[in-house]
Scaffold this active site. Structure first.
Site, PDB file in Angstrom:
ATOM      1  N   HIS A 112       0.917  -1.090  -0.101  1.00 26.24           N
ATOM      2  CA  HIS A 112       0.004   0.185   0.256  1.00 26.24           C
ATOM      3  C   HIS A 112       1.034   1.153   0.075  1.00 26.24           C
ATOM      4  O   HIS A 112       1.957   1.315   0.653  1.00 26.24           O
ATOM      5  CB  HIS A 112      -0.991   0.122   1.279  1.00 26.24           C
ATOM      6  CG  HIS A 112      -2.209   0.939   0.972  1.00 26.24           C
ATOM      7  ND1 HIS A 112      -2.051   2.185   1.290  1.00 26.24           N
ATOM      8  CD2 HIS A 112      -3.603   0.808   0.760  1.00 26.24           C
ATOM      9  CE1 HIS A 112      -3.203   2.696   1.168  1.00 26.24           C
ATOM     10  NE2 HIS A 112      -3.979   2.032   0.786  1.00 26.24           N
ATOM     11  N   ASP A 136      -7.815  -5.178  -0.652  1.00 27.51           N
ATOM     12  CA  ASP A 136      -8.430  -6.126  -1.691  1.00 27.51           C
ATOM     13  C   ASP A 136      -8.295  -7.658  -1.601  1.00 27.51           C
ATOM     14  O   ASP A 136      -8.745  -8.377  -2.292  1.00 27.51           O
ATOM     15  CB  ASP A 136      -7.851  -5.656  -3.199  1.00 27.51           C
ATOM     16  CG  ASP A 136      -8.146  -4.188  -3.442  1.00 27.51           C
ATOM     17  OD1 ASP A 136      -9.577  -4.138  -3.482  1.00 27.51           O
ATOM     18  OD2 ASP A 136      -7.276  -3.335  -3.699  1.00 27.51           O
TER      19      ASP A 136
HETATM   20  C1  LIG Z   1      -0.467  -0.506  -3.956  1.00 26.19           C
HETATM   21  C2  LIG Z   1       0.888  -0.320  -4.627  1.00 26.19           C
HETATM   22  C3  LIG Z   1       0.584   0.175  -5.810  1.00 26.19           C
HETATM   23  C4  LIG Z   1       1.661   0.713  -3.875  1.00 26.19           C
HETATM   24  O1  LIG Z   1       2.457   1.283  -4.669  1.00 26.19           O
HETATM   25  P1  LIG Z   1       3.768   2.144  -4.500  1.00 26.19           P
HETATM   26  O2  LIG Z   1       3.720   2.764  -3.184  1.00 26.19           O
HETATM   27  O3  LIG Z   1       3.827   3.108  -5.634  1.00 26.19           O
HETATM   28  O4  LIG Z   1       5.061   1.058  -4.128  1.00 26.19           O
HETATM   29  P2  LIG Z   1       5.777   0.651  -5.312  1.00 26.19           P
HETATM   30  O5  LIG Z   1       5.064  -0.257  -6.485  1.00 26.19           O
HETATM   31  O6  LIG Z   1       7.170   1.564  -5.623  1.00 26.19           O
HETATM   32  O7  LIG Z   1       6.605  -0.706  -4.547  1.00 26.19           O
HETATM   33  C5  LIG Z   1       7.745  -0.662  -3.768  1.00 26.19           C
HETATM   34  C6  LIG Z   1       8.664  -1.737  -3.576  1.00 26.19           C
HETATM   35  O8  LIG Z   1       7.809  -2.875  -3.083  1.00 26.19           O
HETATM   36  C7  LIG Z   1       7.437  -3.764  -4.064  1.00 26.19           C
HETATM   37  N1  LIG Z   1       6.164  -4.060  -4.052  1.00 26.19           N
HETATM   38  C8  LIG Z   1       4.993  -3.380  -3.721  1.00 26.19           C
HETATM   39  N2  LIG Z   1       3.848  -3.852  -3.735  1.00 26.19           N
HETATM   40  C9  LIG Z   1       4.349  -5.334  -4.205  1.00 26.19           C
HETATM   41  C10 LIG Z   1       3.667  -6.312  -4.388  1.00 26.19           C
HETATM   42  N3  LIG Z   1       2.146  -6.413  -4.293  1.00 26.19           N
HETATM   43  N4  LIG Z   1       4.052  -7.670  -4.602  1.00 26.19           N
HETATM   44  C11 LIG Z   1       5.376  -7.651  -4.925  1.00 26.19           C
HETATM   45  N5  LIG Z   1       6.243  -6.430  -4.720  1.00 26.19           N
HETATM   46  C12 LIG Z   1       5.775  -5.224  -4.323  1.00 26.19           C
HETATM   47  C13 LIG Z   1       7.855  -3.229  -5.389  1.00 26.19           C
HETATM   48  O9  LIG Z   1       7.990  -4.271  -6.384  1.00 26.19           O
HETATM   49  C14 LIG Z   1       8.899  -2.242  -5.119  1.00 26.19           C
HETATM   50  O10 LIG Z   1      10.044  -3.220  -4.870  1.00 26.19           O
HETATM   51  P3  LIG Z   1      11.441  -2.373  -5.349  1.00 26.19           P
HETATM   52  O11 LIG Z   1      11.672  -1.152  -4.512  1.00 26.19           O
HETATM   53  O12 LIG Z   1      12.508  -3.495  -5.000  1.00 26.19           O
HETATM   54  O13 LIG Z   1      11.480  -1.816  -6.901  1.00 26.19           O
HETATM   55  C15 LIG Z   1       1.820  -1.506  -4.600  1.00 26.19           C
HETATM   56  O14 LIG Z   1       1.966  -1.948  -3.475  1.00 26.19           O
HETATM   57  C16 LIG Z   1       1.040  -2.587  -5.745  1.00 26.19           C
HETATM   58  O15 LIG Z   1       1.174  -2.382  -6.849  1.00 26.19           O
HETATM   59  N6  LIG Z   1       0.327  -3.590  -4.925  1.00 26.19           N
HETATM   60  C17 LIG Z   1      -0.415  -4.488  -5.664  1.00 26.19           C
HETATM   61  C18 LIG Z   1      -1.553  -4.004  -6.232  1.00 26.19           C
HETATM   62  C19 LIG Z   1      -2.669  -3.854  -5.173  1.00 26.19           C
HETATM   63  O16 LIG Z   1      -3.138  -4.779  -4.337  1.00 26.19           O
HETATM   64  N7  LIG Z   1      -3.440  -2.649  -5.244  1.00 26.19           N
HETATM   65  C20 LIG Z   1      -4.445  -2.076  -4.380  1.00 26.19           C
HETATM   66  C21 LIG Z   1      -3.958  -1.261  -3.371  1.00 26.19           C
HETATM   67  S1  LIG Z   1      -5.021  -0.926  -2.117  1.00 26.19           S
END
Ligand SMILES: CC(C)(COP(=O)(O)OP(=O)(O)OC[C@H]1O[C@@H](n2cnc3c(N)ncnc32)[C@H](O)[C@@H]1OP(=O)(O)O)[C@@H](O)C(=O)NCCC(=O)NCCS
Length: 371
Positions: free
Chosen positions: A257, A308
């Protein structure tokens, strides 16, 4: 000029609606823990829109108005009949029909300030009917009319299934709607606020917000979670599956998140409901697979499950079609989107940030014949 990719950590507005401070989620100052225990989805909608709890008579009146607005204008049906309901994703159908509802709402032609509550009530009431109607139509079934004595949650499930639903399911569903109702400045809510900050109307804001929620990094994640659980299939396959995904650097949906790095306060409730409901319907394995994934991700990646994650196995165990999970999220979040659009109108300024230009400069124009 510095940039913040994804606007992470940037405060762009003040709000009196939702607070996430210290991992505690509250709506207008009331903790989600109390709202889940003592209130209903309708009461939470009222709270979000009016920024106070309703008196008994106000709540009764509000519920009645929601019920009275559930019927769709007859002009909507031919549009639905012309759509390929089996092949089109429900979020695309929902986005299009909500936009169309604006065209058939007489109040939509009024200025942005007028008839807001009427429009809001119609949007909130009708989004439930849109989802249940197209779900039934694509199965060749007749739409079902809501019942006045039912709550919003009960009516949704009744209109979806065409038969009364067990009280435990109604209660869990009502609580899930409360948990999804608002969440500060998430991507879709920000989208709605940006849209109406131009002084556009509520229908435009909700249509834009549905588009933003559809993506799998936001609301679309719940459908991806159930797809993953189905792919895993059996409890003993959960660990090898997740390890392989992580080794391939793929994201696990329903995990992580932007704001909650220590844990999503909504998860424990959805987890509890998923446990109860999967047990009740003899489908515990979906809960068990989910728990293995949650534990592994916490331990290995320090990533907590988000809203989710457990809603997927919960809705599945209630027999809800998988591609309706995100539309259900939209139905609940409509209450929050509307609250935020009201707040935006009340103290509006056009939202227009800047971008730092990093492209080429001062190029000589080459005539098309010389390129
Ligand atoms: C929610 C979300 C978009 C937040 O994104 P964010 O704050 O931009 O964080 P990032 O995507 O930059 O992730 C930071 C790190 O954690 C990792 N990470 C984050 N969510 C992850 C996941 N669900 N699975 C695996 N790795 C994950 C990323 O790969 C990244 O790793 P790195 O620094 O080695 O590249 C992200 O956690 C995600 O894509 N989750 C899955 C989708 C989801 O469940 N969305 C609903 C949100 S309520």
């Amino acid at each position: 000029m510095s940039t913040a990719k994804g606007l992470e950590g940037i405060i762009v507005t003040e709000t009196k609606i939702t607070s996430l401070i210290d991992n505690q989620l509250s709506f207008v100052g009331y903790s989600i823990d109390d709202l889940i225990k003592y209130s209903s989805f309708e009461e939470v909608i009222y709270l979000l829109w009016y920024k106070r709890l309703p008196k008994k008579s106000e709540l009764t009146d509000f519920k009645q108005k929601l019920f009275q607005n559930m019927e769709l204008p007859k002009e909507i049906y031919p549009h639905l009949e012309n759509m390929d309901l089996e092949k089109t994703h429900p979020m695309s159908i929902l986005r299009s029909i909500i936009s169309l509802l604006g065209a058939y709402d007489p109040a939509d032609s009024l200025s942005y300030k007028d008839a807001q509550i009427e429009k809001a009530l119609r949007l909130q009431a009708r989004i439930a009917t849109v989802i249940t109607t197209f779900s039934r139509m694509r199965q060749g079934k007749e739409p079902v009319k809501p019942k006045e004595e039912y709550s919003y949650a009960e009516n949704f499930l009744y209109m979806l299934k065409g038969k009364p639903v067990a009280p435990l399911e109604v209660q869990a569903f009502d609580q899930a709607l409360i948990l999804h109702a608002d969440h500060e400045l998430n991507a879709s809510t920000f989208t709605a606020r940006v849209c109406v900050a131009t002084l556009s109307d509520l229908y435009s804001g909700i249509t834009a917000a549905i588009g933003a929620l559809k993506g799998e990094l936001h609301g679309g994640a719940n459908e991806q979670v159930i797809k993953m659980l189905m792919e895993i299939g059996e409890v003993d396959q959960a660990l090898p599956y997740i390890k392989e995904k992580i080794a391939k650097k793929e994201k696990i949906m329903g995990m992580g998140h932007r704001v909650y790095k220590k844990g999503d306060p909504r998860t424990k409730y959805l987890k509890e409901m998923s446990k109860k409901l999967t047990k009740r319907t003899g489908q515990e394995k979906w809960f068990q697979i989910s728990e293995i994934i949650e534990d592994y991700m916490k331990k290995e990646k320090d990533l907590p499950a988000n809203v989710d994650f457990y809603s997927a196995s919960m809705y599945h165990s209630m027999g809800i079609e998988h591609d309706l999970f995100t539309p259900i999220f939209a139905m609940s979040r409509t209450s929050g989107w509307i609250a935020h659009m009201f707040e935006q109108y009340d103290d509006n300024r056009l939202i227009r940030p800047r971008a730092k230009y990093v492209g080429p400069k001062n190029l000589d124009f080459i005539p098309i014949s010389d390129r």
